[in-house]
Design an enzyme around this catalytic site. Structure first.
Site, PDB file in Angstrom:
ATOM      1  N   ASP A 249       0.859  -1.189   0.000  1.00 12.58           N
ATOM      2  CA  ASP A 249       0.000   0.000   0.000  1.00 12.58           C
ATOM      3  C   ASP A 249       0.891   1.232   0.000  1.00 12.58           C
ATOM      4  O   ASP A 249       1.609   1.489   0.966  1.00 12.58           O
ATOM      5  CB  ASP A 249      -0.915  -0.002   1.221  1.00 12.58           C
ATOM      6  CG  ASP A 249      -2.028   1.033   1.130  1.00 12.58           C
ATOM      7  OD1 ASP A 249      -1.870   2.014   0.377  1.00 12.58           O
ATOM      8  OD2 ASP A 249      -3.047   0.857   1.820  1.00 12.58           O
TER       9      ASP A 249
ATOM     10  N   ARG B 120      -0.204   4.454  -0.544  1.00  9.71           N
ATOM     11  CA  ARG B 120      -0.998   5.678  -0.461  1.00  9.71           C
ATOM     12  C   ARG B 120      -0.510   6.611   0.645  1.00  9.71           C
ATOM     13  O   ARG B 120       0.010   6.171   1.662  1.00  9.71           O
ATOM     14  CB  ARG B 120      -2.474   5.332  -0.241  1.00  9.71           C
ATOM     15  CG  ARG B 120      -3.143   4.753  -1.457  1.00  9.71           C
ATOM     16  CD  ARG B 120      -4.542   4.270  -1.158  1.00  9.71           C
ATOM     17  NE  ARG B 120      -4.534   3.095  -0.280  1.00  9.71           N
ATOM     18  CZ  ARG B 120      -5.628   2.412   0.030  1.00  9.71           C
ATOM     19  NH1 ARG B 120      -6.801   2.783  -0.456  1.00  9.71           N
ATOM     20  NH2 ARG B 120      -5.550   1.350   0.819  1.00  9.71           N
TER      21      ARG B 120
END
Length: 425
Positions: A337, A339
């Site tokens: 991930d 983000r």
């Protein structure tokens, strides 16, 4: 609760050439780093750092300095689980011996911070590890790298620091935790702050987003106000769909129902059944509409959990060949991930949010926003829309990424799975 010092004291100490202790999020590294300004480095300070830390001394630098000095990434595709941007190690070319002594490393640190230095002033590899800080500092990435550069800049010095993790004196082989760090700080008259404190200070004194436009958007869930934002650190536009009054004469910005939704072209626009993104967006808009007050923040640039549309499609290819959604990202050289919620947090603050009920099944999203000074009073789960095409993807998110997704095992046992398929990112 452990006593902390003010950011103002830490900045003053950095300006005066002293070291400070900075603690990060307990859900991240949960460590305290000794930090001082690189241009203030002395043999005594480096020796002190080596004595009480792991000894892996790093020099966080502003990106412009890294570019000027030709400091390339240590590895082409960063696989560090926290995204620490290590560059090729260096020593000062002149005025040092082997490069490893406290005096030599102090010389190299000062040279890295010197605005007149050039790439040819250094030899590679060396004994000092430069780190590239993310533009925007702790507002974009709540790490020690960015904290060191921010503190130096706030102190009126060159955006270059020196950092290393403090080791425990009580539990050999472990890193010092908060209570021990407080004792250490008092023994050596060092200020101790958290990255969350630094984020809060910068949020109060700086702004890195710009509100561009606002318009009425009628939807099948009712009418929202669409408020558009840009960030000075990225060429990405974001939009907040706002229902009701968030903060104003009749509202204090507390207890706001919020969904921070990551852009997903395949799921949100094309209706892909490989993921649950489209149904989550639809459900969030419906829940905010029913509430009569809330925000659906649509974060652009988050496609494929931050790896971009083309890489996401490449990950789909790997998933079609048998990889799951996490391993596909890793095989492409990306974290599971990637983000960043810093800009999203600033947008929420600009909209007047103080405390919120966060619509998410992803505990990491809560951590990512909580570190930016926003108070999350409740995590509100979104309904899970499982189907034969996304069940493996959902189970991977549950099992490998800690998502709170109930009822998947019952669904999994009731359907015939069409081979090794994957999910959206």
């Amino acid at each position: 609760m452990t006593r902390l010092d003010s950011v103002e004291r830490a900045v003053a100490d950095i300006a005066a050439g002293k070291a400070v202790i900075v603690i990060d999020d307990e859900d991240r590294e949960n460590e305290g780093d000794l930090i001082f300004a690189a241009e203030k480095a002395t043999p005594e300070m480096v020796a002190f750092m080596v004595r009480y830390t792991s000894g892996y001394l790093c020099v966080p630098l502003d990106g412009a300095i890294c570019d000027r000095l030709g400091l390339l990434p240590m590895y082409a595709v960063n696989q560090d689980k926290h995204g620490t941007a290590y560059t090729v190690t260096v020593d000062a070319r002149n005025g040092v011996g082997t490069g490893i002594s406290a005096s030599d490393r102090a010389t190299t640190m000062r040279l890295l911070a010197d605005p007149t230095s050039i790439a040819e002033d250094f030899t590679r590899p060396g004994h000092v590890v430069p780190l590239r800080a993310k533009d925007g500092g702790v507002l974009r990435r709540p790490g020690h790298t960015e904290a060191a550069v921010d503190l130096a800049r706030m102190a009126g010095l060159q955006p270059a620091g020196a950092i290393c993790e403090i080791v425990s004196q009580k539990d050999e082989g472990s890193m010092a935790q908060t209570d021990e760090l407080r004792v250490f700080a008092d023994e050596h008259d060092l200020a101790m702050i958290t990255i969350a404190d630094l984020i809060e200070w910068r949020r109060k004194h700086e702004k890195h987003i710009e509100r561009i436009a606002e318009a009425r958007i009628p939807t099948r869930h009712g009418e929202f106000r669409a408020i558009g934002y840009t960030s000075i650190y990225e060429e990405v536009e974001h939009v907040a769909l706002v229902r009701g009054e968030i903060a104003g004469p009749n509202s204090d910005g507390d207890d706001v129902l919020v969904r921070v939704h990551s852009e997903c072209l395949t799921g949100d626009v094309f209706g892909s059944r490989r993921c649950d993104c489209g149904p989550q967006l639809d459900a969030a808009m419906a829940m905010v509409a029913r509430e009569g007050r809330g925000i659906v923040l649509y974060m652009r640039g988050h496609e494929g959990r931050g790896i971009g549309l083309m890489h996401k499609l490449q990950a789909y290819q790997l998933q079609d060949a048998g990889e799951d959604t996490v391993d596909a990202n890793l095989k492409l050289g990306f974290p599971a991930d990637a983000r960043d919620y810093g800009i999203g947090a600033q947008i929420l603050v600009d909209l007047g949010v103080r405390s919120m009920r966060l619509l998410t099944n992803n505990p990491a999203k809560r951590v990512g926003l909580d570190g930016y000074g926003l108070h999350i009073i409740e995590r509100v789960p979104l309904p899970v829309r499982a189907n034969a095409e996304n069940i493996r993807y959902l189970m991977t998110k549950r099992d490998k990424m800690g998502h709170d997704l109930a009822g998947l095992d019952d669904f999994h046992e009731s359907v015939h799975l069409p081979g090794e398929f994957g999910g959206a990112l």
